[in-house]
Design a protein around this motif. Structure first.
Motif, mmCIF file in Angstrom:
data_model
loop_
_atom_site.group_PDB
_atom_site.id
_atom_site.type_symbol
_atom_site.label_atom_id
_atom_site.label_comp_id
_atom_site.label_asym_id
_atom_site.label_seq_id
_atom_site.Cartn_x
_atom_site.Cartn_y
_atom_site.Cartn_z
ATOM 1 N N MET B 163 7.531 -7.924 -3.904
ATOM 2 C CA MET B 163 8.141 -6.875 -4.711
ATOM 3 C C MET B 163 7.080 -5.935 -5.288
ATOM 4 O O MET B 163 7.249 -4.712 -5.280
ATOM 5 N N VAL B 164 5.961 -6.505 -5.732
ATOM 6 C CA VAL B 164 4.891 -5.669 -6.296
ATOM 7 C C VAL B 164 4.312 -4.756 -5.208
ATOM 8 O O VAL B 164 4.069 -3.564 -5.444
ATOM 9 N N LEU B 165 4.137 -5.290 -4.005
ATOM 10 C CA LEU B 165 3.595 -4.467 -2.916
ATOM 11 C C LEU B 165 4.546 -3.310 -2.598
ATOM 12 O O LEU B 165 4.116 -2.166 -2.425
ATOM 13 N N ILE B 422 -4.081 -11.429 -4.726
ATOM 14 C CA ILE B 422 -3.667 -10.893 -3.418
ATOM 15 C C ILE B 422 -4.917 -10.548 -2.611
ATOM 16 O O ILE B 422 -5.713 -9.703 -3.027
ATOM 17 N N SER B 423 -5.081 -11.212 -1.478
ATOM 18 C CA SER B 423 -6.248 -10.950 -0.626
ATOM 19 C C SER B 423 -6.016 -9.657 0.158
ATOM 20 O O SER B 423 -4.899 -9.157 0.244
ATOM 21 N N TRP B 424 -7.087 -9.166 0.770
ATOM 22 C CA TRP B 424 -6.972 -7.968 1.611
ATOM 23 C C TRP B 424 -5.963 -8.208 2.729
ATOM 24 O O TRP B 424 -5.163 -7.349 3.046
ATOM 25 N N LYS B 425 -6.035 -9.424 3.301
ATOM 26 C CA LYS B 425 -5.149 -9.729 4.436
ATOM 27 C C LYS B 425 -3.686 -9.668 3.997
ATOM 28 O O LYS B 425 -2.852 -9.046 4.657
ATOM 29 N N CYS B 428 -2.825 -5.952 3.290
ATOM 30 C CA CYS B 428 -2.807 -5.002 4.416
ATOM 31 C C CYS B 428 -1.749 -5.324 5.470
ATOM 32 O O CYS B 428 -1.250 -4.404 6.124
ATOM 33 N N LEU B 429 -1.410 -6.589 5.649
ATOM 34 C CA LEU B 429 -0.457 -6.946 6.714
ATOM 35 C C LEU B 429 0.851 -6.161 6.625
ATOM 36 O O LEU B 429 1.293 -5.593 7.627
#
Lengths: 206, 451
Positions: B163-165, B422-425, B428-429
């Protein structure tokens, strides 16, 4: 224990700092917080402890994360901050405890009753301990010592103004190779009792 | 030649230092701005006129700075004081609204409206994020929305990260729709003389179409996470939206001021009030309504560093402009595209998107404005088309990575502070394909509509 006592233990890898902290925790009847601190925090926040543990003492690449108005999106920085806030809260509530690493000597510096120590040791002593505990060769132990110390130094110096292992940041720096693990714990126990006896009477109780 | 090389070196040092994050970005731009004044204009060019023109203080004393009878681009290069005054004014308004509890109330009231069900909440918060970001800076939008999302996620036991993304992406997308939605837009709008409706009719259409597509996309990507949420908690444990309101008088006055700001912005082409004047008016009304101690509190909490950041940035970009570096860059893009306007628009949107994914989109947009102006002048390309391409590229590209836009940093930081790093992966996915999709859709709309 009548007076609030917080023992922060910084340590070089292989110096036995964690074992010394565990001995003192048992002798003084204090709760000890080390890596399992994150599990406690995760339980309280109702989140997955494994996700937090992945970023424990995580150095992070400055180029991959940014800061905006006090917000940092580096997972490592935020996991560190969760632990710092939790320790400050415990201290604020008057609890007595032992904390291993976690920049304890700096983040709890202003709490009366905080005793800060750093355990170091000769290379040969550390190498031997690591070889025995991890079942690795001499060369592998050296690599492990180098890597872990580097990671701890980077983590500490990123979050603190003082430098990792710098004698000016601690009440006491002890070479555990001289008296051994038990002997160093004895020495520190006497020091802690002396500090408690010397503390002003209006000191918070746990 | 020496002046050009010095200006480029200062610009590159500024960019590297901003990206490295070792020094506060406002100190970086201010330091580099001062170096531009001393080294480029003073030592290399020996031109006090260029320095005065870049500082652009004289523009503030012109009537057109405050009131314009017809739209028109600003003639002089350098510090864009209109942008700085408008952003400062909006900051004062937003501080006043936060102080009154407006944003938290809005988030909680909307959650109550959809009865705290995760899927409707997901769609409602995406729409709220985009809608608010059309008028308010996306950092503030995400700061409140992400905090409430975390609170509700704990209560309703769902994973808040999807939801945040989605909220972050929609805040950046909503910001692209209007002139005041994102700092690059206000810089583009004030520099090239576009109105609120110019943006709404162009980037607004692209953002609207993209919003429809992206809501479906995020639902498809995150539907399993949302479906995994167990039944909602007992009703009595929900936070009461009314408790968010700290003072009813302050709440209603902040609602009125916000609506007034929206009205003034929507009608600024008709009324002739410039965004600089609107910013000053809104700030003045907010401070008068807040009164004494609260007004002082609002002023103390203001982010003065942002104003300093902009002044320094405009000075450095002014150095590139005065020395002709940006003309050369425009010439280069013109050569690459062989004068083909379609290719130029394509290069502008995709290069802007790619660059903004990794570097701050504000300095990027400020640098690109003279470039697209040069492209239009030298190759006859349609300037508004290039401006819309630049806006969409700079605003949307920033969503692709955790460091691409300030809203991303704040949103992911709030998630991490609540135990969800939250990692980059993980970031970004879902976000890279989303950004790609929107830039592709915007490119298609630009090609179909303007060529």
């Amino acid at each position: 224990m009548d007076r609030q006592t917080i023992l922060t233990v910084g340590r070089e890898y292989g110096s036995g700092g964690r074992d010394i902290a565990a001995l003192l925790s048992a002798r003084l009847g204090l709760k000890m917080y080390d890596r399992e601190l994150l599990a406690v925090i995760a339980r309280e926040m109702q989140v997955d402890a494994r996700t937090l543990e992945r970023y424990d003492e995580h150095r992070g690449n400055r180029l991959l994360y940014r800061q905006v108005g006090g917000f940092s999106n580096s997972p490592g920085d935020n996991v560190a901050r969760l632990q710092f806030d939790y320790l400050r809260r415990l201290a604020g509530e008057g609890e007595s405890f032992v904390v291993v690493g976690r920049c304890g000597e700096e983040i709890l510096r202003d709490v009366p009753g905080t005793i800060t120590v750093f355990i170091l040791a000769d290379r040969a002593f550390r190498r031997e301990r690591v070889m025995a505990e991890r079942g690795v060769t001499e060369a592998e132990a050296d690599v492990l010592i180098g890597r872990t110390d580097q990671r701890r130094r980077a983590y500490h110096d990123r979050h603190c103004t003082g430098r990792w292992g710098d004698a000016r940041c601690y009440d006491l720096c002890v070479n555990s190779a001289r008296l051994g693990i038990e002997g160093t714990a004895d020495l520190l126990e006497r020091y802690i009792l002396a500090r408690q006896a010397a503390a002003p009477p209006d000191h918070t109780t746990a | 030649m020496l002046a050009q090389i010095t200006a480029v070196i200062i610009f590159l040092v500024m960019f590297v230092l901003i990206v490295s994050g070792r020094v506060e970005r406002h100190l970086v731009t201010l330091g580099c701005g001062l170096l531009t004044l001393i080294l480029v204009f003073g030592v290399c060019m020996r031109s006090p006129e260029a320095a005065v023109e870049t500082l652009n203080l004289q523009s503030i004393f012109e009537t057109e700075f405050w009131y314009q009878t017809g739209g028109g681009e600003t003639s002089s290069a350098g510090v864009n004081w209109a942008t700085i005054l408008f952003i400062a004014g909006m900051m004062v308004m937003v501080e006043g609204m936060s102080e009154a509890g407006f944003f938290r109330w809005l988030c909680l009231a909307l959650a109550a409206l959809v009865r705290y069900r995760p899927v409707p909440l997901f769609f409602a918060f995406m729409l709220l994020s985009a809608g608010l970001a059309m008028f308010i800076d996306s950092i503030t939008v995400i700061m409140f929305l992400a905090a409430v999302t975390m609170e509700l996620a704990r209560l309703l036991r769902f994973d808040p990260v999807p939801m945040v993304l989605a909220e972050i992406f929609c805040a950046n997308l909503g910001g692209a729709a209007t002139m005041c939605g994102d700092p690059p837009n206000i810089i583009i709008g004030t520099s090239l003389g576009y109105t609120f409706f110019d943006f709404l009719a162009n980037t607004g259409v692209m953002a609207g179409a993209s919003m429809a597509v992206i809501m479906v996309y995020f639902y498809l990507v995150f539907r399993k996470d949302l479906a995994a949420a167990p039944a909602a908690a007992e009703r009595h444990s929900y936070p009461d939206p009314r408790q968010a309101i700290r003072s009813r008088a302050a709440f209603f006055s902040s609602c009125f001021i916000f609506l007034m700001a929206v009205f003034l912005l929507v009608t600024h082409a008709q009324t002739g009030l410039t965004v600089a004047l609107i910013g000053v008016l809104i700030a003045a009304v907010t401070l008068i309504a807040a009164g004494g101690r609260t007004a002082w509190k609002i002023l103390r909490r203001l982010d003065y560093q942002t104003a300093v950041f902009f002044i320094g940035l405009f000075l450095v970009v002014g150095g590139l402009e005065q020395t002709g570096v940006l003309e050369l860059l425009a010439e280069l893009i013109g050569q690459w595209s062989a004068g083909d306007a379609m290719l130029m628009a394509g290069i502008v949107i995709w290069v802007s998107a790619g660059a903004s994914a990794f570097v701050d989109n504000i300095p990027f947009a400020a640098t690109m404005i003279p470039v697209i102006r040069g492209l239009a002048a030298a190759h006859g390309a349609d300037l508004p088309t290039l401006a819309w391409a630049l806006t969409m590229g700079a605003d949307i590209g920033g969503s692709a990575t955790p460091i691409g836009a300030s809203a991303n940093v704040v949103g992911t930081a709030i998630a991490a502070q609540n135990g969800h790093p939250i990692s980059w992966k993980r970031y970004c996915l879902p976000m890279v394909p989303a950004a790609f999709l929107v830039v592709l859709l915007s490119t298609a709309i630009i090609y179909l509509r303007y060529f």
